[in-house]
Design an enzyme around this catalytic site. Structure first.
Site, PDB file in Angstrom:
ATOM      1  N   HIS A  70       0.846  -1.189   0.000  1.00  0.00           N
ATOM      2  CA  HIS A  70       0.000   0.000   0.000  1.00  0.00           C
ATOM      3  C   HIS A  70       0.887   1.246   0.000  1.00  0.00           C
ATOM      4  O   HIS A  70       2.041   1.205   0.437  1.00  0.00           O
ATOM      5  CB  HIS A  70      -0.912   0.006   1.218  1.00  0.00           C
ATOM      6  CG  HIS A  70      -1.996  -1.015   1.178  1.00  0.00           C
ATOM      7  ND1 HIS A  70      -3.141  -0.902   1.929  1.00  0.00           N
ATOM      8  CD2 HIS A  70      -2.112  -2.177   0.475  1.00  0.00           C
ATOM      9  CE1 HIS A  70      -3.926  -1.949   1.697  1.00  0.00           C
ATOM     10  NE2 HIS A  70      -3.313  -2.738   0.819  1.00  0.00           N
ATOM     11  N   GLU A  72       0.984   3.989   1.810  1.00  0.00           N
ATOM     12  CA  GLU A  72       1.507   4.442   3.102  1.00  0.00           C
ATOM     13  C   GLU A  72       2.661   3.549   3.564  1.00  0.00           C
ATOM     14  O   GLU A  72       3.681   4.051   4.063  1.00  0.00           O
ATOM     15  CB  GLU A  72       0.398   4.452   4.161  1.00  0.00           C
ATOM     16  CG  GLU A  72      -0.717   5.415   3.865  1.00  0.00           C
ATOM     17  CD  GLU A  72      -1.865   4.800   3.053  1.00  0.00           C
ATOM     18  OE1 GLU A  72      -2.970   5.372   3.088  1.00  0.00           O
ATOM     19  OE2 GLU A  72      -1.659   3.759   2.377  1.00  0.00           O
ATOM     20  N   CYS A 100      -6.066   2.522   5.542  1.00  0.00           N
ATOM     21  CA  CYS A 100      -6.764   1.281   5.886  1.00  0.00           C
ATOM     22  C   CYS A 100      -6.233   0.773   7.226  1.00  0.00           C
ATOM     23  O   CYS A 100      -5.245   1.301   7.758  1.00  0.00           O
ATOM     24  CB  CYS A 100      -6.550   0.240   4.788  1.00  0.00           C
ATOM     25  SG  CYS A 100      -4.901  -0.506   4.815  1.00  0.00           S
ATOM     26  N   CYS A 103      -2.424  -0.093   7.116  1.00  0.00           N
ATOM     27  CA  CYS A 103      -1.582   1.098   7.039  1.00  0.00           C
ATOM     28  C   CYS A 103      -1.616   1.887   8.338  1.00  0.00           C
ATOM     29  O   CYS A 103      -0.586   2.405   8.786  1.00  0.00           O
ATOM     30  CB  CYS A 103      -2.010   1.962   5.862  1.00  0.00           C
ATOM     31  SG  CYS A 103      -1.663   1.165   4.268  1.00  0.00           S
TER      32      CYS A 103
END
Length: 173
Positions: A70, A72, A100, A103
């Site tokens: 992801h 991040e 999310c 993250c």
């Protein structure tokens, strides 16, 4: 589009001042560029320390076949690698969308001091990225979760914990 050209440029203005909006624009530009390049989902993030971008990330889940890639997490990894540290307590994170659960956990582990996000999780859900199930599952008791979690060989596994506890030269985190 003009905002794609912003990816990777230095984020200082004349006189050296920066604004939060500049960093968010860079996160958004990374998200848009990632979509254009078919890297993964529409997410971008930057880590900022003392007015300078020290880490960048784009969602690369589908291009790397890595469900943890992801934006991040990628930005945190990049910043930690560049700064040679595993704690970013003097840094902020700017991300194109509300993090999310995975993250968010990484953000807590990295000890970032603040997070700024563009889109809300409902915006992500509207285009197919719905984290509600994960948020709901994490809030449930272990025995009530959809994914079975089974404790196994605890006594043997505790040996690593004992070794860690006894280690006098460990690096705590």
């Amino acid at each position: 589009m003009a905002h794609h050209r912003a990816v990777g440029r230095e984020m200082t203005t004349a006189g050296g001042d920066t604004r939060p909006e500049d960093f968010m624009r860079e996160a958004i530009a990374l998200a848009c560029a990632g979509v254009d390049q078919h890297l993964g989902g529409p997410f971008g993030a930057v880590v900022v320390r003392e007015g300078e971008i020290v880490g960048r990330g784009q969602n690369r889940v589908t291009s790397t076949n890595d469900p943890t890639a992801h934006a991040e997490v990628q930005a945190i990894r990049d910043a930690c690698r560049r700064l040679e540290t595993f704690q970013l307590s003097d840094c902020d994170l700017y991300t194109s969308c509300e993090p999310c659960p995975m993250c968010l956990s990484a953000i807590y582990w990295a000890r970032l001091k603040a997070v700024y996000y563009g889109c809300h999780r409902a915006d992500a859900a509207a285009v197919g990225f719905d984290d509600a199930k994960i948020y709901d599952e994490v809030a449930r008791d272990l025995e009530d979760r959809e994914l079975p979690l089974h404790a196994l060989m605890r006594e043997e596994a505790l040996e690593a914990m004992r070794q860690w506890e006894a280690q006098t030269d460990r690096i705590d985190y």
